[in-house]
Design a protein around this motif. Structure first.
Motif, PDB file in Angstrom:
ATOM      1  N   ALA A 170      12.649  38.971  88.135  1.00  0.00           N
ATOM      2  CA  ALA A 170      13.239  38.093  87.118  1.00  0.00           C
ATOM      3  C   ALA A 170      12.374  38.068  85.867  1.00  0.00           C
ATOM      4  O   ALA A 170      12.875  38.152  84.747  1.00  0.00           O
ATOM      5  N   LEU A 171      11.077  37.995  86.091  1.00  0.00           N
ATOM      6  CA  LEU A 171      10.149  37.975  84.960  1.00  0.00           C
ATOM      7  C   LEU A 171      10.276  39.251  84.141  1.00  0.00           C
ATOM      8  O   LEU A 171      10.363  39.226  82.914  1.00  0.00           O
ATOM      9  N   THR A 172      10.301  40.377  84.836  1.00  0.00           N
ATOM     10  CA  THR A 172      10.417  41.659  84.144  1.00  0.00           C
ATOM     11  C   THR A 172      11.721  41.738  83.367  1.00  0.00           C
ATOM     12  O   THR A 172      11.749  42.176  82.218  1.00  0.00           O
ATOM     13  N   ALA A 173      12.789  41.309  84.013  1.00  0.00           N
ATOM     14  CA  ALA A 173      14.100  41.372  83.366  1.00  0.00           C
ATOM     15  C   ALA A 173      14.093  40.535  82.098  1.00  0.00           C
ATOM     16  O   ALA A 173      14.566  40.971  81.047  1.00  0.00           O
ATOM     17  N   MET A 189       5.937  31.380  83.553  1.00  0.00           N
ATOM     18  CA  MET A 189       6.642  32.650  83.410  1.00  0.00           C
ATOM     19  C   MET A 189       7.154  32.830  81.987  1.00  0.00           C
ATOM     20  O   MET A 189       7.126  33.928  81.440  1.00  0.00           O
ATOM     21  N   GLN A 190       7.609  31.721  81.397  1.00  0.00           N
ATOM     22  CA  GLN A 190       8.110  31.830  80.030  1.00  0.00           C
ATOM     23  C   GLN A 190       6.998  32.258  79.080  1.00  0.00           C
ATOM     24  O   GLN A 190       7.216  33.076  78.192  1.00  0.00           O
ATOM     25  N   GLU A 191       5.796  31.730  79.308  1.00  0.00           N
ATOM     26  CA  GLU A 191       4.672  32.127  78.475  1.00  0.00           C
ATOM     27  C   GLU A 191       4.451  33.635  78.549  1.00  0.00           C
ATOM     28  O   GLU A 191       4.272  34.310  77.537  1.00  0.00           O
ATOM     29  N   LYS A 192       4.489  34.151  79.775  1.00  0.00           N
ATOM     30  CA  LYS A 192       4.298  35.594  79.956  1.00  0.00           C
ATOM     31  C   LYS A 192       5.393  36.368  79.232  1.00  0.00           C
ATOM     32  O   LYS A 192       5.147  37.388  78.586  1.00  0.00           O
ATOM     33  N   ARG A 231       7.312  39.686  74.761  1.00  0.00           N
ATOM     34  CA  ARG A 231       8.280  39.858  73.674  1.00  0.00           C
ATOM     35  C   ARG A 231       7.573  40.054  72.331  1.00  0.00           C
ATOM     36  O   ARG A 231       8.017  40.816  71.487  1.00  0.00           O
ATOM     37  N   GLU A 232       6.473  39.314  72.158  1.00  0.00           N
ATOM     38  CA  GLU A 232       5.727  39.461  70.910  1.00  0.00           C
ATOM     39  C   GLU A 232       5.249  40.898  70.727  1.00  0.00           C
ATOM     40  O   GLU A 232       5.360  41.474  69.658  1.00  0.00           O
ATOM     41  N   ARG A 233       4.720  41.441  71.825  1.00  0.00           N
ATOM     42  CA  ARG A 233       4.263  42.837  71.775  1.00  0.00           C
ATOM     43  C   ARG A 233       5.411  43.755  71.375  1.00  0.00           C
ATOM     44  O   ARG A 233       5.254  44.665  70.570  1.00  0.00           O
ATOM     45  N   GLN A 234       6.560  43.505  71.971  1.00  0.00           N
ATOM     46  CA  GLN A 234       7.717  44.344  71.669  1.00  0.00           C
ATOM     47  C   GLN A 234       8.139  44.178  70.226  1.00  0.00           C
ATOM     48  O   GLN A 234       8.455  45.147  69.534  1.00  0.00           O
ATOM     49  N   ALA A 235       8.141  42.933  69.767  1.00  0.00           N
ATOM     50  CA  ALA A 235       8.558  42.672  68.388  1.00  0.00           C
ATOM     51  C   ALA A 235       7.646  43.419  67.420  1.00  0.00           C
ATOM     52  O   ALA A 235       8.107  43.986  66.438  1.00  0.00           O
ATOM     53  N   ARG A 236       6.339  43.419  67.731  1.00  0.00           N
ATOM     54  CA  ARG A 236       5.416  44.152  66.862  1.00  0.00           C
ATOM     55  C   ARG A 236       5.734  45.636  66.873  1.00  0.00           C
ATOM     56  O   ARG A 236       5.765  46.291  65.849  1.00  0.00           O
ATOM     57  N   ARG A 237       5.983  46.168  68.073  1.00  0.00           N
ATOM     58  CA  ARG A 237       6.207  47.602  68.191  1.00  0.00           C
ATOM     59  C   ARG A 237       7.490  48.021  67.472  1.00  0.00           C
ATOM     60  O   ARG A 237       7.546  49.051  66.840  1.00  0.00           O
ATOM     61  N   TYR A 238       8.529  47.197  67.631  1.00  0.00           N
ATOM     62  CA  TYR A 238       9.828  47.586  67.080  1.00  0.00           C
ATOM     63  C   TYR A 238      10.089  46.924  65.733  1.00  0.00           C
ATOM     64  O   TYR A 238      11.231  46.724  65.340  1.00  0.00           O
ATOM     65  N   ALA A 239       8.998  46.559  65.031  1.00  0.00           N
ATOM     66  CA  ALA A 239       9.162  45.790  63.794  1.00  0.00           C
ATOM     67  C   ALA A 239      10.047  46.510  62.792  1.00  0.00           C
ATOM     68  O   ALA A 239      10.850  45.884  62.110  1.00  0.00           O
ATOM     69  N   ALA A 262       4.183  47.267  81.381  1.00  0.00           N
ATOM     70  CA  ALA A 262       2.954  47.449  80.623  1.00  0.00           C
ATOM     71  C   ALA A 262       2.820  46.345  79.580  1.00  0.00           C
ATOM     72  O   ALA A 262       1.729  45.803  79.369  1.00  0.00           O
ATOM     73  N   ASP A 263       3.913  46.004  78.938  1.00  0.00           N
ATOM     74  CA  ASP A 263       3.882  44.931  77.935  1.00  0.00           C
ATOM     75  C   ASP A 263       3.478  43.606  78.566  1.00  0.00           C
ATOM     76  O   ASP A 263       2.763  42.808  77.958  1.00  0.00           O
ATOM     77  N   LEU A 264       3.957  43.394  79.791  1.00  0.00           N
ATOM     78  CA  LEU A 264       3.620  42.144  80.482  1.00  0.00           C
ATOM     79  C   LEU A 264       2.117  42.065  80.736  1.00  0.00           C
ATOM     80  O   LEU A 264       1.533  40.991  80.736  1.00  0.00           O
ATOM     81  N   GLU A 265       1.527  43.227  80.969  1.00  0.00           N
ATOM     82  CA  GLU A 265       0.082  43.237  81.199  1.00  0.00           C
ATOM     83  C   GLU A 265      -0.686  43.305  79.889  1.00  0.00           C
ATOM     84  O   GLU A 265      -1.910  43.327  79.896  1.00  0.00           O
ATOM     85  N   GLY A 266       0.039  43.405  78.819  1.00  0.00           N
ATOM     86  CA  GLY A 266      -0.612  43.474  77.521  1.00  0.00           C
ATOM     87  C   GLY A 266      -1.212  44.827  77.235  1.00  0.00           C
ATOM     88  O   GLY A 266      -2.202  44.943  76.531  1.00  0.00           O
ATOM     89  N   GLN A 267      -0.637  45.862  77.811  1.00  0.00           N
ATOM     90  CA  GLN A 267      -1.187  47.198  77.598  1.00  0.00           C
ATOM     91  C   GLN A 267      -0.223  48.057  76.794  1.00  0.00           C
ATOM     92  O   GLN A 267       0.989  47.954  76.944  1.00  0.00           O
ATOM     93  N   GLU A 268      -0.781  48.914  75.981  1.00  0.00           N
ATOM     94  CA  GLU A 268       0.062  49.767  75.172  1.00  0.00           C
ATOM     95  C   GLU A 268       0.436  51.029  75.941  1.00  0.00           C
ATOM     96  O   GLU A 268       1.478  51.618  75.742  1.00  0.00           O
ATOM     97  N   LYS A 269      -0.455  51.426  76.850  1.00  0.00           N
ATOM     98  CA  LYS A 269      -0.241  52.671  77.564  1.00  0.00           C
ATOM     99  C   LYS A 269       0.428  52.394  78.913  1.00  0.00           C
ATOM    100  O   LYS A 269       0.016  51.484  79.631  1.00  0.00           O
TER     101      LYS A 269
END
Lengths: 527, 372
Positions: free
Chosen positions: A216-219, A429-432, A437-445, A499-506
Motif C-alpha cells: 500500500a505504501l509503495t502504491a 506512512m503518509q510522511e514516507k 513524492r517530493e523526490r519524484q516532483a524534483r525529478r520530473y520538474a 528507491a525513492d522511498l529509501e531516498g536513493q537515486e540509484k
C-alpha cells in the motif's frame, strides 16, 4: 420594455455565462420562453408566475418573451428561475434595469417565492468571475460554495424579495447585506466533506500484514495501481479503505478541481471545498453509465468523481467484463472521453485504481484444504478480468488471513514493534509517501509526469536506468522467472518508487527484487 | 487385419458382441459366413440384423476405406487377437477388443509403471510425480498415465523429458487432445512415446468413457503408483481396478493433516506399499537402478554460495507454501531479535527463487524438492 441579466449554464463539467433577456410588449397576454430549453426550464413559467404572485408582484399584462442566449445551446436544470423572475420584475420597473448589469443570478424558485439550491454553483461563479461578472446572487444554501471563488462578490438569498431588495441597494448597503448573509451561513453546522460517505481508516488499526502494508505504501508513493488478492475476510477491503489516509493531502488547486466536479454532480452538499481525497467504491453491479458518466449531457461518472483520489473495486472479478473494460481508456489517458448525443465530452478521470479480488470462486485457493475449485474454474474466474486491465496494474499483493493468535497477540507486541512495518500507522506512512513524492516532483520538474506510476515505456528507459549488476539481475529474472517485457517495465517502475522511498537515486538489486516479488510473486493463478 | 477392423467397426455391434461372435464362429472369417440362426442365438435379433447390414459389400468397403485413412494418419489398429496386442492387457477380465495406437508401444520390452493422481494437485504432489517419473523412466521403466490435468500429465511429461518412455491411455479417440492444455504433451507423446485408446478415432471425450479407460491404465502396468489423491478421489477407482487385476499398488505418503494426501494415506493404511524412492520401486519391479537418480533434482551447479540470510530462510521454508508475513515471524522467532527487515528478506527470497532453490506461487514461497 427590455432588460437582461446574466445567468450560469452548465454543459457537462464546463460552465458558461448565459444571458437572460426579457421583453414585455403590448399584445395579448402571454408568457413565452425560448432558447432551446429542456422541459424543466419551460416549466419555469408556472413556477415564476406563482412565485411572483406570492412575492406580491403583479405579472405584467402584455406579451412577455423570455430568451435564454446563446439560443443554440441546449439548456437544462432549474437554475434559470431566479434570473428570469428578477428580469421580469425589472421589466416592470420594480428594479432599475441598469442595476442588473454585471450581475449573475442563479437559483430555483419555489411557489412560495423561496430560492432553492442548484448544482454546479462553483464552476458557474468561477466562470462568471473569469468573464468579468464578479457579483453573484445565489441561493443561500449554496452561498458557502460560491464563497470558495476568491474575489467574487457573492450574495445569498432566501427568497425572491430579498434578491430584489439587494439589487435595489447601492454598493455600500450591498456590502452590508452580503456580510450579513455570509455570517448567517458561517453559523451553519458542519463543513464535513462528503465522499460517498466513506470513512477513511487508519493503517494503525491493522495488526501485522507487513507485506500488505508495504504494498500500500509503495502504491501510494508512486501512484501505482494495486490489486489485493486473498480469501474473504482477510482484510482486503480494510486495507483499501486505509489507503486514502496515506496519500498526500490535497493542494488548493486540486481541491478546487475536484470540488467543481462534485458541485456539478450535486454532491457538494455542505458547500465547502473537498478536503479529503475522494474514495469511490462502486458496488460490482454498477452500470456502465454510472461508472463512465451518463446522459445526453453526461453527469460525471464514478471515474470522474474519483479524480485525484482512489477508485476501489471490491470483488473485481464479479464486475461485468464490459464495465471493467471502460476503465482501460481512463487508466491510459487519465481522462474519460464520452461521445453522447449531446456532444463529445472530456471529463477528468485521474484516479488510482485499487482492486480486491478473490483468488478463485470459493475464495480459498491455494489453500487446498478448503478450496475444491478445479483449475478450469479458477482460470475462468480470472478470465473475467480482462488481461489489458490487469496489465495496467503494477502491484499484485497477496493478502493472507491473519492467524487468530497473532490477531490478539500482536496487540501486546505493538508498543515494541512500532518501528517495524507491522506497527506502522497512517501518519508515519503518509510522511514516507510525501518524502518519496517530493523526490519524484524534483525529478520530473520539467515534465508533465506526476509520479512513477505514470511513466511510459520511453520514460522508464530514461528515469529508471540500471547499473551493470542491476542489469544482469534483471536479465536473469527475465529468464528464470519468465517475465514478459511488460512485467519488466512494471517491475522497473515499482523499483523506482522503492528507491525513492529509501531516498536513493540509484535503483538497487533489492528494489528490483522487491518489485518482482510484488509483480511476479503475487500474480494471479496462471497455469 | 482389414477383416478384423471391419468386424470391430460394425455399427450396432459392441465389444461384447464381437467377442461372443468370435467364440461362436471361431474366427473373423467364420463370422463373415455365420448363419442367421447362430447369429440370433449368440447376439440376439437386433444385433443379428446389424451384422447382416454390416456384411453388405458397401459397408465393408466403407470400413476398409476408414482403415486405410487411419493408417495414413499414423494410427495403428490392434485387435485382441493380434500378436502385438499387449500381453498384460490380455490377462485382465475384460480386455478391450481392439486398441487404436498412435506412436509406439514399448510394452513387451520393458517394465511398466502407472503414475496416477489427482487433477488438482499440490506442489508436493506434482513434485512427487515428477520425482518418481524421472527416476523410473531413467531406469528404463515405461510410465503409463492418463494424460489428464495434474499428476498424470506431469508424470508423462517428466518421463519424456528425462529421455524415458511414456504411454498415455486416452478416454477419447487418439486423434483428439484432451484436455486441450496438454497439447504440447500430446504432440510429444505422439512423436516420442505412445498414445492409445480403445475408442475409435474421432470419439469425443465424455465423462462415462474415462472410468473404463482406467482399467487399461492399470492393466498395462506392472505397478501402480498413486502420488496424490484426496480421500474420495477418482484415482481410487483405478486403484480398485488395479487390485482386481492383481497389480502392485504403491502410494506416496503425505502429511496426515493434508487433505490432498488423504486418499494416499488411506491406501497405505489399507495395506498399499509405501513409495519412498524410485530405487525402492525399481527393486520391486526387479529392474536395476543402474543409471541412478536423476541429476535434475540436485540443485543446479555453479550457483553462488548461500548467503547467511538465505540459509536461515531455507531452514524455515518447506513444502508448505508460506507467505511473507509468516516467514518474517518465523525468522524473528529463530533469531530472537528483530534483525530482519522486510526489504532484505524479500530480496533474498526473490534471489533464491531465481536460483530455483525455492518457488513462489501467488505470493507464497516454498521448497519444491528435498533440500540440499
Amino acid at each position: 420594455m427590455y432588460c437582461h441579466i446574466s445567468a450560469g449554464g452548465l454543459r457537462g463539467l464546463e460552465s458558461y455565462v448565459a444571458q437572460v433577456e426579457v421583453d414585455v410588449s403590448n399584445g395579448l397576454p402571454c408568457f413565452d420562453m425560448v432558447g432551446l430549453l429542456a422541459s424543466e426550464v419551460k416549466e419555469a413559467r408556472e413556477r415564476i408566475r406563482v412565485a411572483l404572485k406570492n412575492a406580491g408582484v403583479k405579472m405584467p399584462v402584455g406579451k412577455i418573451t423570455v430568451n435564454l442566449s446563446p439560443a443554440g445551446i441546449h439548456k437544462a436544470g432549474t437554475a434559470y428561475d431566479l434570473p428570469v423572475a428578477l428580469c421580469i420584475m425589472a421589466a416592470q420597473g420594480m428594479i432599475p434595469a441598469k442595476k442588473l448589469e454585471g450581475i449573475l443570478a442563479v437559483g430555483e424558485l419555489g411557489l412560495d417565492a423561496s430560492v432553492k439550491p442548484v448544482r454546479g454553483i462553483l464552476p458557474m461563479v468561477q466562470q462568471g468571475f473569469l468573464n468579468g461578472i464578479g457579483e453573484c446572487i445565489l441561493p443561500l444554501s449554496n452561498l458557502k460554495e460560491g464563497m470558495l471563488v476568491e474575489g467574487a462578490l457573492v450574495m445569498g438569498v432566501k427568497d425572491l424579495g430579498e434578491a430584489a431588495r439587494y439589487l435595489c441597494c447601492e454598493e455600500p448597503e450591498r456590502e452590508i447585506l452580503r456580510k450579513k448573509a455570509k455570517r448567517s451561513v458561517r453559523a451553519l453546522p458542519g463543513s464535513e466533506t462528503e465522499t460517498d460517505g466513506e470513512q477513511t481508516m487508519d493503517f494503525g488499526v491493522i495488526q501485522g500484514m507487513q507485506d500488505e502494508k508495504f504494498a500500500a505504501l509503495t502504491a501510494a508513493a508512486g501512484l501505482h495501481n494495486l490489486l489485493y488478492v486473498g480469501p474473504p475476510g482477510a482484510g482486503k477491503t480494510m486495507l483499501a479503505r486505509c489507503l486514502p489516509s496515506i496519500l498526500p493531502p490535497l493542494g488548493q488547486a486540486e481541491k478546487r478541481e475536484i470540488s467543481a466536479i462534485y458541485s456539478v454532480a450535486g454532491r457538494l452538499s455542505q458547500g465547502s471545498l473537498l478536503e479529503k481525497r475522494p474514495f469511490v467504491a462502486p458496488h460490482h453491479t454498477v452500470s456502465d453509465h454510472a461508472l463512465a458518466g451518463g446522459g445526453a449531457i453526461p453527469m460525471p461518472g464514478l471515474v470522474s468523481l474519483a479524480h485525484k483520489g482512489v477508485l476501489f473495486l471490491d470483488e473485481m472479478a464479479e464486475f461485468k467484463r464490459g464495465t471493467l473494460d471502460i476503465l482501460r481508456q481512463p487508466l491510459e489517458d487519465r481522462v474519460i472521453f464520452l461521445a453522447k448525443s449531446g456532444g463529445n465530452f472530456l471529463y477528468p478521470a485521474d484516479f488510482m485504481l485499487v482492486a480486491a479480488a478473490n483468488p478463485c470462486p470459493c475464495g480459498f485457493y491455494p489453500d487446498r484444504a478448503r478450496c475444491r475449485c478445479t483449475s478450469l474454474e479458477i482460470r475462468r474466474y480470472h478470465a473475467r478480468i480482462s488481461g489489458p486491465l490487469l496489465d495496467r496494474i503494477d502491484l499484485f499483493c497477496r493478502v493472507e488471513p491473519m492467524p487468530f493468535d497473532r490477531l490478539w497477540g500482536a496487540k501486546d507486541a505493538k508498543s515494541s514493534a512500532s518501528e517495524t512495518e507491522s506497527g506502522w500507522d497512517s501518519r508515519l506512512m503518509q510522511e514516507k509517501v510525501m518524502l518519496a513524492r517530493e523526490r519524484q516532483a524534483r525529478r520530473y520538474a520539467q515534465t508533465r509526469i506526476v509520479a512513477n506510476g505514470r511513466l511510459g515505456p520511453g520514460e522508464i528507459a530514461r528515469y529508471c536506468s540500471l547499473g551493470l549488476s542491476e542489469q544482469q539481475f534483471m536479465e536473469q529474472a527475465t529468464q528464470q522467472l519468465r517475465c514478459s517485457a511488460r512485467a519488466c517495465h512494471h517491475a522497473l517502475r515499482v523499483a523506482r518508487t522503492l528507491a525513492d522511498l529509501e531516498g536513493q537515486e540509484k535503483i538497487r538489486v533489492r528494489h528490483l527484487s522487491q518489485a518482482l516479488h510484488y509483480r511476479k510473486g503475487g500474480e494471479l493463478y496462471r497455469n | 487385419m482389414l477383416e478384423s477392423f471391419w468386424l470391430c467397426n460394425i455399427r450396432g455391434i459392441g465389444a461384447v458382441s464381437v467377442r461372443r461372435l468370435l467364440e461362436a464362429a471361431g474366427g473373423v472369417e467364420g463370422v463373415k459366413n455365420l448363419g442367421r440362426r447362430t447369429m440370433e442365438e449368440t447376439v440376439g435379433k437386433k444385433r443379428a440384423d446389424a451384422l447382416e447390414r454390416g456384411r453388405e459389400e458397401k459397408c465393408r468397403q466403407r470400413a476398409f476405406d476408414t482403415y486405410y485413412k487411419y493408417r495414413r494418419n499414423g494410427i495403428a489398429f490392434l485387435p485382441l487377437w493380434h500378436p502385438d496386442y499387449p500381453a498384460r492387457l490380455k490377462q485382465i477380465a475384460d480386455p478391450p477388443v481392439a486398441l487404436y495406437v498412435k506412436g509406439r508401444l514399448f510394452l513387451e520390452e520393458t517394465k511398466t509403471a502407472a503414475i496416477i493422481g489427482a487433477r488438482e494437485c499440490s506442489a508436493y504432489g506434482s513434485w512427487a510425480a515428477r520425482y518418481f517419473a524421472v527416476g523410473l523412466a531413467r531406469a528404463g521403466v515405461c510410465i503409463v498415465s492418463g494424460m489428464a490435468r495434474g499428476i498424470d500429465g506431469i508424470a508423462g511429461g517428466a518421463a519424456l523429458e528425462a529421455g524415458g518412455r511414456s504411454l498415455a491411455v486416452l478416454g477419447c479417440g487418439v486423434d483428439i487432445c484432451y484436455p486441450p492444455e496438454n497439447r504440447f504433451l500430446y504432440e510429444r507423446l505422439a512423436q516420442e512415446g505412445g498414445l492409445l485408446s480403445e475408442y475409435a478415432p474421432g470419439t469425443l471425450p465424455a465423462a462415462h468413457l474415462f472410468p473404463a479407460r482406467n482399467r487399461i491404465i492399470s492393466g498395462l502396468s506392472d505397478l501402480v503408483l498413486v502420488t496424490e489423491a484426496r480421500s474420495r478421489s477418482g484415482t481410487l477407482i483405478t486403484v480398485d481396478l488395479a487390485l482386481e487385476q492383481g497389480r502392485e499398488v504403491f502410494a506416496v505418503p503425505g502429511r496426515i493433516t493434508d487433505p490432498c494426501s488423504g486418499g494416499c494415506n488411506r491406501l497405505i493404511q489399507n495395506g498399499a506399499g509405501i513409495a519412498v524412492s524410485p530405487e525402492q520401486l525399481l527393486k520391486e519391479l526387479k529392474t536395476d537402478a543402474d543409471r541412478g537418480i536423476p541429476a535434475a533434482f540436485a540443485p543446479a551447479a555453479g550457483l553462488a554460495p548461500l548467503r547467511p540470510l538465505g540459509q536461515k530462510l531455507l531452514k524455515i521454508l518447506d513444502f508448505e507454501p508460506k507467505c511473507l508475513d509468516e516467514i518474517m515471524t518465523r525468522l524473528e522467532e529463530q533469531t530472537g531479535a528483530q534483525t530482519a527487515c522486510l526489504a532484505e528478506v524479500t530480496e533474498e527470497l526473490v534471489r533464491l527463487w531465481m536460483e530455483k532453490r525455492i518457488r513462489c506461487e501467488s505470493g507464497r514461497y516454498f521448497i519444491e524438492g528435498p533440500a540440499g
